[in-house]
Design a protein around this motif. Structure first.
Motif, mmCIF file in Angstrom:
data_model
loop_
_atom_site.group_PDB
_atom_site.id
_atom_site.type_symbol
_atom_site.label_atom_id
_atom_site.label_comp_id
_atom_site.label_asym_id
_atom_site.label_seq_id
_atom_site.Cartn_x
_atom_site.Cartn_y
_atom_site.Cartn_z
ATOM 1 N N ALA A 106 0.829 -1.203 0.000
ATOM 2 C CA ALA A 106 0.000 0.000 0.000
ATOM 3 C C ALA A 106 0.863 1.253 0.000
ATOM 4 C CB ALA A 106 -0.924 -0.005 1.220
ATOM 5 N N VAL A 107 1.957 1.218 0.776
ATOM 6 C CA VAL A 107 2.882 2.348 0.791
ATOM 7 C C VAL A 107 3.468 2.572 -0.601
ATOM 8 C CG1 VAL A 107 5.087 3.164 1.684
ATOM 9 C CG2 VAL A 107 3.438 2.117 3.233
ATOM 10 N N GLU A 108 3.786 1.457 -1.285
ATOM 11 C CA GLU A 108 4.364 1.550 -2.629
ATOM 12 C C GLU A 108 3.366 2.106 -3.637
ATOM 13 O OE1 GLU A 108 6.065 -1.467 -6.117
ATOM 14 O OE2 GLU A 108 5.816 -2.203 -4.066
ATOM 15 N N TYR A 109 2.118 1.615 -3.575
ATOM 16 C CA TYR A 109 1.126 1.984 -4.591
ATOM 17 C C TYR A 109 0.358 3.265 -4.276
ATOM 18 C CZ TYR A 109 1.764 -2.820 -6.275
ATOM 19 O OH TYR A 109 2.291 -3.996 -6.760
ATOM 20 N N ALA A 110 0.127 3.545 -2.980
ATOM 21 C CA ALA A 110 -0.739 4.671 -2.630
ATOM 22 C C ALA A 110 -0.059 5.719 -1.762
ATOM 23 C CB ALA A 110 -1.994 4.144 -1.912
ATOM 24 N N GLY A 111 1.159 5.458 -1.311
ATOM 25 C CA GLY A 111 1.867 6.435 -0.494
ATOM 26 C C GLY A 111 1.706 6.192 0.999
ATOM 27 N N ILE A 112 2.656 6.758 1.773
ATOM 28 C CA ILE A 112 2.678 6.537 3.210
ATOM 29 C C ILE A 112 1.463 7.170 3.897
ATOM 30 C CG2 ILE A 112 3.942 7.098 5.334
ATOM 31 C CD1 ILE A 112 6.526 6.899 3.726
ATOM 32 N N VAL A 113 1.096 8.378 3.479
ATOM 33 C CA VAL A 113 0.021 9.105 4.158
ATOM 34 C C VAL A 113 -1.296 8.348 4.058
ATOM 35 C CG1 VAL A 113 -1.364 11.205 4.122
ATOM 36 C CG2 VAL A 113 1.120 11.342 3.863
ATOM 37 N N ARG A 114 -1.663 7.932 2.845
ATOM 38 C CA ARG A 114 -2.927 7.222 2.672
ATOM 39 C C ARG A 114 -2.908 5.859 3.359
ATOM 40 N NH1 ARG A 114 -4.396 8.466 -3.699
ATOM 41 N NH2 ARG A 114 -4.644 10.709 -3.465
ATOM 42 N N SER A 115 -1.760 5.200 3.328
ATOM 43 C CA SER A 115 -1.651 3.892 3.976
ATOM 44 C C SER A 115 -1.814 4.028 5.486
ATOM 45 C CB SER A 115 -0.296 3.252 3.658
ATOM 46 O OG SER A 115 -0.134 3.099 2.267
ATOM 47 N N ASP A 116 -1.178 5.062 6.057
ATOM 48 C CA ASP A 116 -1.307 5.318 7.481
ATOM 49 C C ASP A 116 -2.750 5.659 7.839
ATOM 50 O OD1 ASP A 116 -0.169 5.514 10.056
ATOM 51 O OD2 ASP A 116 -0.126 7.693 9.902
ATOM 52 N N ALA A 117 -3.400 6.432 6.970
ATOM 53 C CA ALA A 117 -4.801 6.782 7.201
ATOM 54 C C ALA A 117 -5.679 5.536 7.206
ATOM 55 C CB ALA A 117 -5.274 7.763 6.125
ATOM 56 N N ALA A 118 -5.447 4.637 6.250
ATOM 57 C CA ALA A 118 -6.236 3.402 6.177
ATOM 58 C C ALA A 118 -6.058 2.567 7.432
ATOM 59 C CB ALA A 118 -5.825 2.594 4.943
ATOM 60 N N GLN A 119 -4.815 2.479 7.934
ATOM 61 C CA GLN A 119 -4.547 1.699 9.135
ATOM 62 C C GLN A 119 -5.253 2.303 10.346
ATOM 63 O OE1 GLN A 119 -0.408 1.334 10.153
ATOM 64 N NE2 GLN A 119 -0.828 0.281 12.068
ATOM 65 N N ALA A 163 -9.888 13.991 15.362
ATOM 66 C CA ALA A 163 -8.434 14.078 15.526
ATOM 67 C C ALA A 163 -7.710 13.326 14.423
ATOM 68 C CB ALA A 163 -8.037 13.524 16.897
ATOM 69 N N LEU A 164 -8.185 12.123 14.122
ATOM 70 C CA LEU A 164 -7.565 11.323 13.065
ATOM 71 C C LEU A 164 -7.633 12.038 11.722
ATOM 72 C CD1 LEU A 164 -8.824 7.757 14.035
ATOM 73 C CD2 LEU A 164 -6.475 8.583 14.124
ATOM 74 N N PHE A 165 -8.779 12.673 11.439
ATOM 75 C CA PHE A 165 -8.930 13.403 10.175
ATOM 76 C C PHE A 165 -7.915 14.538 10.086
ATOM 77 C CE2 PHE A 165 -10.647 17.133 7.982
ATOM 78 C CZ PHE A 165 -10.820 16.612 6.713
ATOM 79 N N CYS A 166 -7.769 15.292 11.186
ATOM 80 C CA CYS A 166 -6.834 16.423 11.188
ATOM 81 C C CYS A 166 -5.383 15.959 11.098
ATOM 82 C CB CYS A 166 -7.023 17.262 12.448
ATOM 83 S SG CYS A 166 -8.607 18.109 12.548
ATOM 84 N N LEU A 167 -5.050 14.900 11.806
ATOM 85 C CA LEU A 167 -3.674 14.426 11.838
ATOM 86 C C LEU A 167 -3.243 13.794 10.524
ATOM 87 C CD1 LEU A 167 -3.703 12.908 15.416
ATOM 88 C CD2 LEU A 167 -2.171 14.708 14.644
ATOM 89 N N ASN A 192 -5.387 3.852 19.114
ATOM 90 C CA ASN A 192 -5.211 4.468 17.798
ATOM 91 C C ASN A 192 -4.896 5.952 17.893
ATOM 92 O OD1 ASN A 192 -5.960 2.690 15.221
ATOM 93 N ND2 ASN A 192 -7.101 1.929 16.964
ATOM 94 N N VAL A 193 -5.651 6.660 18.718
ATOM 95 C CA VAL A 193 -5.426 8.100 18.840
ATOM 96 C C VAL A 193 -4.095 8.368 19.534
ATOM 97 C CG1 VAL A 193 -6.293 10.254 19.837
ATOM 98 C CG2 VAL A 193 -7.896 8.613 18.841
ATOM 99 N N GLY A 194 -3.780 7.581 20.570
ATOM 100 C CA GLY A 194 -2.513 7.755 21.272
ATOM 101 C C GLY A 194 -1.325 7.553 20.365
ATOM 102 N N LYS A 196 -0.995 23.475 10.875
ATOM 103 C CA LYS A 196 -1.871 23.904 11.959
ATOM 104 C C LYS A 196 -3.016 22.904 12.158
ATOM 105 C CE LYS A 196 -0.926 28.859 11.423
ATOM 106 N NZ LYS A 196 -1.514 30.192 11.100
ATOM 107 N N LEU A 197 -3.479 22.322 11.047
ATOM 108 C CA LEU A 197 -4.543 21.332 11.142
ATOM 109 C C LEU A 197 -4.047 20.082 11.874
ATOM 110 C CD1 LEU A 197 -7.483 20.780 10.335
ATOM 111 C CD2 LEU A 197 -6.636 19.747 8.221
ATOM 112 N N ASN A 198 -2.796 19.686 11.596
ATOM 113 C CA ASN A 198 -2.210 18.547 12.311
ATOM 114 C C ASN A 198 -2.090 18.850 13.799
ATOM 115 O OD1 ASN A 198 0.121 17.996 9.575
ATOM 116 N ND2 ASN A 198 -1.962 17.215 9.840
#
Length: 289
Positions: A86-99, A132-136, A244-246, A265-267
């Motif tokens: 997933a990191v290879e095909y969709a990038g780290i950010v999206r993969s982290d979001a999915a997890q 929080a997850l959305f902003c981060l 997850n949030v922690g 700032k959103l993060n």
């Protein structure tokens, strides 16, 4: 609460190790395989799993939790491999979001499968957690929405959600959980080494050393995550959301301070909302009482 804090710290430490792994000539897949060997040893000597006087095969066949360790034995290494794709095909950010957004599945299970009652403070905490997850996780990415990318992200989302649910189910086995955890690690090790042998992998020393460290951290992460579920057995949402949030809050701060990753700032708002979510989940009822 202490168990959950230790689990979060160990989880973030695992992420840091994976972040620096390639610079140290550590092959992630090899480290993951050796990690299960270490986890097996720690589980056996520290938790002393009781197989009730049966051989390993007989215990597996007669156990009521057989589906748990079969499923975990396959999912733990498989989802990790899928995550790397997933990191290879969709990038780290999206993969982290999915997890992280797989949080939705175990929270749904908490009410549908584990009989948790939804209070106003729990609902407040859940809403804050997702905000929080959305902003981060709101960061720009230039990866295309390829079919492989979308499929891998969907599998990451489902896989990590199911793993969380299975760990909660394992925690309900009480004194039998060390044996269940041991067999889960055993199956995971077999799956991972089988995968590497099929690839005809050339093993190296840095990966072995990395696997030793990873195994210690991963074992502590899983052990204290299960203990947290046992401590809050009637409120699994606390553990699902708190973990997850922690992790994402501490991970974001770690990335900013140690690896100089940029935080918008959103993060930053996400970190504040995450702290508020943890307060609502764990302390709001006591504060209002």
């Amino acid at each position: 609460m202490e168990n959950l804090i230790i689990a979060v710290l160990c989880s973030v430490a695992v992420s840091v190790l994976l972040k620096i792994a390639r610079k140290q000539n550590i092959v992630i897949e090899q480290a993951i395989a050796f990690n299960y060997v270490v986890a097996l040893g720690l589980c056996y000597f520290l938790l002393k799993p009781d197989f009730k006087g049966l051989g390993l095969t007989d215990f597996v066949l007669q156990s009521n939790n057989a589906y748990v360790f079969f499923a975990l034995g396959i999912l733990l290494p498989t989802v990790f491999i899928i995550m790397s794709k997933a990191v290879e095909y969709a990038g780290i950010v999206r993969s982290d979001a999915a997890q992280r957004l797989s949080l939705f599945l175990p929270i749904l299970a908490a009410f549908l499968l584990f009989g948790e009652q939804l209070s106003s403070s729990r609902l407040t905490g859940i809403i804050l957690a997702f905000a929080a997850l959305f902003c981060l996780l709101n960061k720009p990415t230039d990866k295309a929405n390829s079919l492989k990318g979308m499929l891998s992200l969907a599998l990451v989302w489902i896989g990590y959600g199911v793993i969380d649910i299975l760990f909660k189910q394992m925690s309900k086995s009480g004194g039998a959980f060390p044996a269940t955890l041991f067999i889960s690690f055993l199956f995971a090790a077999c799956v991972m080494f089988g995968y590497l042998l099929l690839k005809r992998t050339q093993f190296n020393v840095p990966s072995f050393i990395g696997g030793l460290v990873l195994g210690c951290l991963n074992f502590m992460n899983i052990l204290f995550y299960i203990k947290a579920h046992q401590s809050f057995s009637a409120n699994p949402t606390l553990v699902f959301a708190g973990m997850n949030v922690g992790v994402i809050c501490l991970g974001t701060l770690t990335g900013t301070l140690l690896f100089k990753e940029k935080m918008s700032k959103l993060n930053m708002l996400g970190v504040i909302l995450g702290i508020a979510a943890i307060f609502a989940l764990f302390y709001l009822d006591k504060f209002l009482a």
